[in-house]
Motif scaffolding. Structure first.
Motif, PDB file in Angstrom:
ATOM      1  N   ASP A  25      43.322  47.327  68.218  1.00 13.65           N
ATOM      2  CA  ASP A  25      42.012  46.782  68.589  1.00 13.65           C
ATOM      3  C   ASP A  25      41.835  45.407  67.945  1.00 13.65           C
ATOM      4  O   ASP A  25      42.747  44.876  67.301  1.00 13.65           O
ATOM      5  N   SER A  26      40.670  44.815  68.121  1.00 13.32           N
ATOM      6  CA  SER A  26      40.444  43.441  67.668  1.00 13.32           C
ATOM      7  C   SER A  26      40.510  43.300  66.154  1.00 13.32           C
ATOM      8  O   SER A  26      40.691  42.193  65.634  1.00 13.32           O
ATOM      9  N   ASP A  27      40.372  44.414  65.429  1.00 13.42           N
ATOM     10  CA  ASP A  27      40.475  44.383  63.967  1.00 13.42           C
ATOM     11  C   ASP A  27      41.855  44.807  63.465  1.00 13.42           C
ATOM     12  O   ASP A  27      42.098  44.788  62.254  1.00 13.42           O
ATOM     13  N   GLY A  28      42.731  45.214  64.382  1.00 16.30           N
ATOM     14  CA  GLY A  28      44.076  45.604  63.992  1.00 16.30           C
ATOM     15  C   GLY A  28      44.282  47.093  63.803  1.00 16.30           C
ATOM     16  O   GLY A  28      45.350  47.510  63.332  1.00 16.30           O
ATOM     17  N   TYR A  29      43.287  47.906  64.164  1.00 12.60           N
ATOM     18  CA  TYR A  29      43.453  49.353  64.048  1.00 12.60           C
ATOM     19  C   TYR A  29      44.163  49.901  65.285  1.00 12.60           C
ATOM     20  O   TYR A  29      44.030  49.365  66.390  1.00 12.60           O
ATOM     21  N   LEU A  30      44.892  50.998  65.098  1.00  7.42           N
ATOM     22  CA  LEU A  30      45.686  51.585  66.163  1.00  7.42           C
ATOM     23  C   LEU A  30      44.825  52.494  67.035  1.00  7.42           C
ATOM     24  O   LEU A  30      44.104  53.358  66.525  1.00  7.42           O
ATOM     25  N   ARG A  31      44.918  52.294  68.331  1.00  7.02           N
ATOM     26  CA  ARG A  31      44.211  53.143  69.292  1.00  7.02           C
ATOM     27  C   ARG A  31      45.200  54.184  69.820  1.00  7.02           C
ATOM     28  O   ARG A  31      45.845  53.990  70.848  1.00  7.02           O
ATOM     29  N   LEU A  32      45.294  55.298  69.141  1.00  2.61           N
ATOM     30  CA  LEU A  32      46.273  56.308  69.520  1.00  2.61           C
ATOM     31  C   LEU A  32      46.044  56.878  70.917  1.00  2.61           C
ATOM     32  O   LEU A  32      47.025  57.132  71.640  1.00  2.61           O
ATOM     33  N   PRO A  33      44.788  57.120  71.350  1.00  2.00           N
ATOM     34  CA  PRO A  33      44.600  57.594  72.725  1.00  2.00           C
ATOM     35  C   PRO A  33      45.156  56.625  73.758  1.00  2.00           C
ATOM     36  O   PRO A  33      45.721  57.045  74.777  1.00  2.00           O
ATOM     37  N   ALA A  59      56.839  52.371  64.751  1.00  2.00           N
ATOM     38  CA  ALA A  59      57.004  50.919  64.706  1.00  2.00           C
ATOM     39  C   ALA A  59      55.645  50.242  64.710  1.00  2.00           C
ATOM     40  O   ALA A  59      55.428  49.244  64.005  1.00  2.00           O
ATOM     41  N   TYR A  60      54.707  50.787  65.474  1.00  2.00           N
ATOM     42  CA  TYR A  60      53.361  50.218  65.515  1.00  2.00           C
ATOM     43  C   TYR A  60      52.702  50.269  64.137  1.00  2.00           C
ATOM     44  O   TYR A  60      52.011  49.331  63.743  1.00  2.00           O
ATOM     45  N   ASP A  61      52.912  51.346  63.391  1.00  4.13           N
ATOM     46  CA  ASP A  61      52.270  51.415  62.073  1.00  4.13           C
ATOM     47  C   ASP A  61      53.178  50.903  60.950  1.00  4.13           C
ATOM     48  O   ASP A  61      52.803  50.929  59.773  1.00  4.13           O
ATOM     49  N   GLY A  62      54.369  50.421  61.312  1.00  9.00           N
ATOM     50  CA  GLY A  62      55.246  49.760  60.351  1.00  9.00           C
ATOM     51  C   GLY A  62      56.134  50.668  59.537  1.00  9.00           C
ATOM     52  O   GLY A  62      57.063  50.188  58.878  1.00  9.00           O
TER      53      GLY A  62
END
Length: 218
Positions: A87-95, A161-164
């Motif tokens: 999202d715009s703040d860098g949080y992962l949208r798992l859905p 990979a998305y969460d590093g």
């Protein structure tokens, strides 16, 4: 990393001294730690060139003379024509991540092949955004080179990979005798073309990526 967003965790692998700043040397060393060759790792310095200033805006309007990237404001470097999974703040949208696989995983394997990744890239392109198209293409190309197994990028690998977290696992695996067992190298390309006339080595049972520790050739 408990207080970091997923996007901050994604890039934190390259901040190996944990000072919140990613230098050009950090980027080069990070790609080398993942097994990429010297030439590819040098090409990775374009990341600093393009993304330093957007992250610098979290601290100053003046560009960083050393093209450093600032981890705490990495969300300012988000570009268009991406998946929107951050999202715009860098949080992962798992859905949204799960939805992407539901739409693009045509064979129901829990993975995406080259044609499906191209389809995903095409689907996400927005008008008049050649920079975003280019960045997204380079990101997916790099992801496939690093993660492919049997020609496909698998859902759990991509999620991590998305969460590093996967980058740290790859670095750790490469210190072991067996090495990192996934990815695609120029030597695999050459062997596939010479032996079978195709770069798709997995179609002939020759997709072997053994001992990645000693073969820095992605």
């Amino acid at each position: 990393m408990a207080n970091l967003t997923a996007l901050q965790q994604h890039v934190a692998f390259w901040d190996q001294d944990n000072d919140g700043i990613i230098t050009t040397l950090d980027v080069y060393n990070g790609f080398r730690d993942l097994g990429f060759c010297v030439l590819f790792s040098l090409g990775g310095l374009l990341i600093n060139f393009f993304f330093s200033y957007p992250t610098r805006l979290g601290h100053s309007y003046f560009p960083d003379p050393f093209f450093r990237i600032y981890v705490d404001s990495i969300h300012k470097a988000k570009h268009g024509s991406d998946t929107g999974i951050y999202d715009s703040d860098g949080y992962l949208r798992l859905p949204l991540f799960d939805e992407m696989f539901d739409k693009m995983d045509n064979n129901g394997t829990g993975s995406l092949g080259v044609s499906e990744l191209f389809g995903l890239h095409k689907r996400n392109r927005v008008a008049a955004d050649p920079a975003g198209w280019s960045f997204a293409f380079m990101e997916w190309w790099t992801t496939w080179l690093l993660l492919q197994k049997n020609g496909r990028v698998w859902k759990e690998d991509l999620k991590h990979a998305y969460d590093g977290s996967l980058f740290h696992r790859i670095k750790d695996e490469r210190t072991k005798e067996r090495g990192w067992q996934q990815g695609y190298s120029w030597k695999m390309f050459a062997k596939g073309m010479m032996d079978n006339g195709t770069w798709k080595t997995w179609e002939h049972g020759t997709d072997k990526t053994t001992n990645r520790k000693k073969r820095e050739e992605l």
